[in-house]
Motif scaffolding. Sequence first.
Motif, PDB file in Angstrom:
ATOM      1  N   GLN A   1       0.247  -1.349   0.395  1.00 42.72           N
ATOM      2  CA  GLN A   1       0.171  -0.024  -0.110  1.00 42.72           C
ATOM      3  C   GLN A   1       0.504   1.020  -0.035  1.00 42.72           C
TER       4      GLN A   1
ATOM      5  N   TRP B   1      -6.722   3.909 -15.033  1.00 39.49           N
ATOM      6  CA  TRP B   1      -6.746   2.906 -13.399  1.00 39.49           C
ATOM      7  C   TRP B   1      -5.918   2.629 -12.456  1.00 39.49           C
TER       8      TRP B   1
ATOM      9  N   ARG C   1      -5.818   2.837  -9.099  1.00 39.15           N
ATOM     10  CA  ARG C   1      -5.777   2.207  -8.148  1.00 39.15           C
ATOM     11  C   ARG C   1      -4.358   1.965  -6.604  1.00 39.15           C
TER      12      ARG C   1
ATOM     13  N   ILE D   1      -5.340   6.492  -5.078  1.00 40.26           N
ATOM     14  CA  ILE D   1      -7.464   6.716  -4.645  1.00 40.26           C
ATOM     15  C   ILE D   1      -7.449   5.498  -4.021  1.00 40.26           C
ATOM     16  N   ALA D   2      -6.827   4.501  -4.209  1.00 38.48           N
ATOM     17  CA  ALA D   2      -7.033   3.061  -3.176  1.00 38.48           C
ATOM     18  C   ALA D   2      -6.450   2.613  -2.951  1.00 38.48           C
ATOM     19  N   GLY D   3      -5.438   3.199  -2.645  1.00 41.38           N
ATOM     20  CA  GLY D   3      -4.021   3.128  -2.185  1.00 41.38           C
ATOM     21  C   GLY D   3      -3.191   1.559  -2.960  1.00 41.38           C
ATOM     22  N   GLU D   4      -3.825   0.734  -3.482  1.00 38.68           N
ATOM     23  CA  GLU D   4      -3.415  -0.854  -4.315  1.00 38.68           C
ATOM     24  C   GLU D   4      -1.924  -0.121  -4.866  1.00 38.68           C
TER      25      GLU D   4
ATOM     26  N   GLY E   1     -11.256   1.547  -0.187  1.00 42.14           N
ATOM     27  CA  GLY E   1     -10.653   0.024  -1.341  1.00 42.14           C
ATOM     28  C   GLY E   1     -11.091   1.550  -2.928  1.00 42.14           C
ATOM     29  N   GLY E   2     -12.161   1.770  -2.127  1.00 45.24           N
ATOM     30  CA  GLY E   2     -12.775   3.015  -3.358  1.00 45.24           C
ATOM     31  C   GLY E   2     -13.736   2.517  -4.014  1.00 45.24           C
ATOM     32  N   ASN E   3     -14.098   1.553  -4.716  1.00 47.12           N
ATOM     33  CA  ASN E   3     -14.885   0.850  -5.360  1.00 47.12           C
ATOM     34  C   ASN E   3     -16.499   1.316  -5.218  1.00 47.12           C
TER      35      ASN E   3
ATOM     36  N   GLU F   1     -19.632  -7.287  -5.339  1.00 41.22           N
ATOM     37  CA  GLU F   1     -19.056  -7.605  -5.701  1.00 41.22           C
ATOM     38  C   GLU F   1     -17.742  -6.148  -4.570  1.00 41.22           C
TER      39      GLU F   1
ATOM     40  N   ARG G   1     -14.486  -6.477  -1.842  1.00 44.56           N
ATOM     41  CA  ARG G   1     -13.673  -5.684  -1.888  1.00 44.56           C
ATOM     42  C   ARG G   1     -13.445  -4.230  -1.561  1.00 44.56           C
TER      43      ARG G   1
ATOM     44  N   GLN H   1     -10.620  -5.142   2.028  1.00 39.36           N
ATOM     45  CA  GLN H   1      -9.449  -4.584   1.710  1.00 39.36           C
ATOM     46  C   GLN H   1      -9.194  -3.148   2.866  1.00 39.36           C
TER      47      GLN H   1
END
Lengths: 315, 525
Positions: A47, A275, A279, A282-285, B430-432, B464, B468, B472
């Motif tokens: 992360q 994307w 990821r 924004i998502a920290g992935e 996660g932000g999905n 889904e 996810r 996270q």
Amino acid sequence: MALPISRHKALREWKLYFFILPSLLFIGVFSYFPAGSAIYHSFFDWQGGDNKQLIGFENFSRALHDPVLWSSFGTVSVLIVFNLIKMIPAILMAVLIHRLKSDRAQYGYRVLLVVPMIVPGLVTLFIWKFFFDPNLGVLNNVLDFTGLKTVLVHLDQFFGWDVFFANAPIGWLSQPALILPSLFLWGFPWIGAVGVLIYLAGLQSIGQEVYEAAELDGVGPFQKFLYIELPLILTQVRLSLVLLIIGTLKDYGLQLVLLGDTGGPGGRGMVPGLWMYNRAFIAGEFGYACAIGMILFVFILGLTYLNNKYVRVDK
Amino acid sequence: MKRAPLSSIVPYLVLGLVFAWSCWHVASIRRVAVDTDKVTLRIGHWMLHAGMRESFDLAITDYQKLHPDVSIEQIPVPIRSYAMWLRTRLVGETAPDITGLSAVGEEIAGRYYLPLDAYASQPNPYNAGTPLEGVPWRDTFVDGLESVRNLLGPVSGELYGVNLQINTLRLYFNRNLLRAVTGSDAPPVTFAELRALGDQIAAYNARTGTKLVPIASCGPYSRYLFNTLVPSQTQRFAVESSPSLNLSVSPQDMATAFLRGEWTYATPAFRSGLELMREVTSLMPPGFSQLERDDALFAYLQQQAVMFYAGSWDYGVLVRDGPFPTGVTSLPLPDRDDPKYGRFVLGPISEVAGSPEAILGITRTSRHPEVALDFLRFLSCRSVATTFSRESHRISSVVGTPPPPDAPGLAPVLNGEVNGFGIDFTYLAGGNTNRAFQNNLHRALGPKGDLDDFIKAVESTMPENLRRDLAQAALGQQREIRRLDSQLAFALTRSDPKPGEWSRLAEAQSIRQQERLPLVQEFFP
């Protein structure tokens, strides 16, 4: 092609090789280390901090089943087609400049093409964002002023698009169905200075005798373009094509500025690079983003290979 | 040998001169920073809004007068690049002594910032002679620094910064335009009046040929607006369904409740929230979602909009650049008597929780942490807070500091009912889910918006996406639990044990485990 030299000769002034060490060092640190780090981290659940967990190919298998990633490849394919079309005005402009009789005028046009390159790319993007503004933007004002909006509304009613309404400004970047057309419009009239200069360089290498022979044969201006100029600048066109495919696949600045990190309404403007950014930041992935970067790299490599192998230039 | 013409030497000469000047410039800056006997402090922040840099300058000047041996440099960085700037500075150990904490989580805060807990219980010496004299530093802030603690140290309970200010969201209105439209510059007080004002503006436009928009807005600020309106519809749900019985529902609680089938967007309160969003959209400019903050600000300052819903941080620029008087009021929310939305409303919402702004912390790499701490105390004393409030037109977080004299309406409303919650999952890891919500919003809010279409589209991918995001979240909690292991071990073995530290950390770890276990057992067995 450079001639081979003997090992003895190559090592005779070995101290000179130290001169390239600084460059190698910088390339290593700023180009290869980040790329190597991305490969390494793509196998981790990471992360961005100190903690990371080795998860093998999990990021890659997740990417294989990621619908957003694959639909973003669909979007980027459309953008590549758009950009192929956008190559045409640049070629035509280069031919027109090349055919100018006056060297002074040629020089003047070249300068005019280069001057806008001084404007930072980000500024250009913001200008275009303002251009698409539904209430104050130039595009909607021009459409209103010329009455073209009424035509669009009638077409909308006929085809049932549901995007152009008589009593509301056109939301170019806020309606999913208009996002790809907006990305196509971007950059109008699509005369990229770099492209024009590359083609111009190719055109200027065509010998005068070729033109003279063509004129003796009574070849017209269009035939000159079709049978002489275009075939003889195909090397430059191929270079442009490679740069265009690489650039379109990896670029996401345009989408980020115009549409935000989610790719706009409906995610219609999502491209693989965006994307990856989404990821990571924004998502920290970060680990998953590295895996997306790797997949993108493989795609670019593959397309460039295919381009070099099959788009041949026979002179 | 033929001599080169003079013109060919000129470029080299210019290059040489520029290089020499650059060397001198760098050397002279170094001389000031290194050769001086003064202690040099640097403070980096993102607050470039009207009045903030000037306020910092005033505070720095006053501090330097009190401490002639200290020199302070202000480094303002645009907010767009601040997070990246800060991260690289922290990692590279070149961060300023004091930095603004933005986009910083507990892991980063704990690693790069000094904990301030030990100092928070001591009085702020710069409050001498004021009613705050002798009061522990922590208690000189309106919320006892709880919001900063929750933001930066929710697990460890450590305090890594102090917030100089509080943010509120307000409806700003152009008094001149409002008077022209309604004959009075009194703003709408109820949601019904806000609706009616929209109709009045439409009639005014038809009468005069103008194109006034009721509320200037943009993508990010519309989300502020929605997240102020929608909680009015989830107030009852929050009270009745709070899993922890603490009158709040976290995004994680919402996610698990959805997966258990306890609500959907078709549930009356949630659907009503969506309808409220759609209704208020008609007051905003078409295509607002593609606009940015500057576009909305521009539209308001250009008098193309009667009102502007924005943060207290924007008021400074409105009074500085607006060629008209701007009024401030709270956004009128539906009340209990509202025929359409009233049934889910408990009452006016309290803003007591507030949101901390201008959070500053001391970096571990500071060469003069004691001086940095002293300056931080100075910045948060009553007199400097009053200067900040006056100059920046913002709300201070220091107890008893008057709000900006021209905008008392910016101060948080302390009375009222507990707030509801937003329904867009902005704060779920996660932000999905949030992305799916935002990406489908056009289905509900567009010119031919259809709530059912929106609900169908969002909910088709929601299980889904939620799973996810929850995975996270669970992973994040696992990391926090693991990180606390090392802190616990350190607390046990340190030579200068802090009273209560170990038990506090052990308690935090236990709470995290209790939060995580049911989540993992139920959804990721």
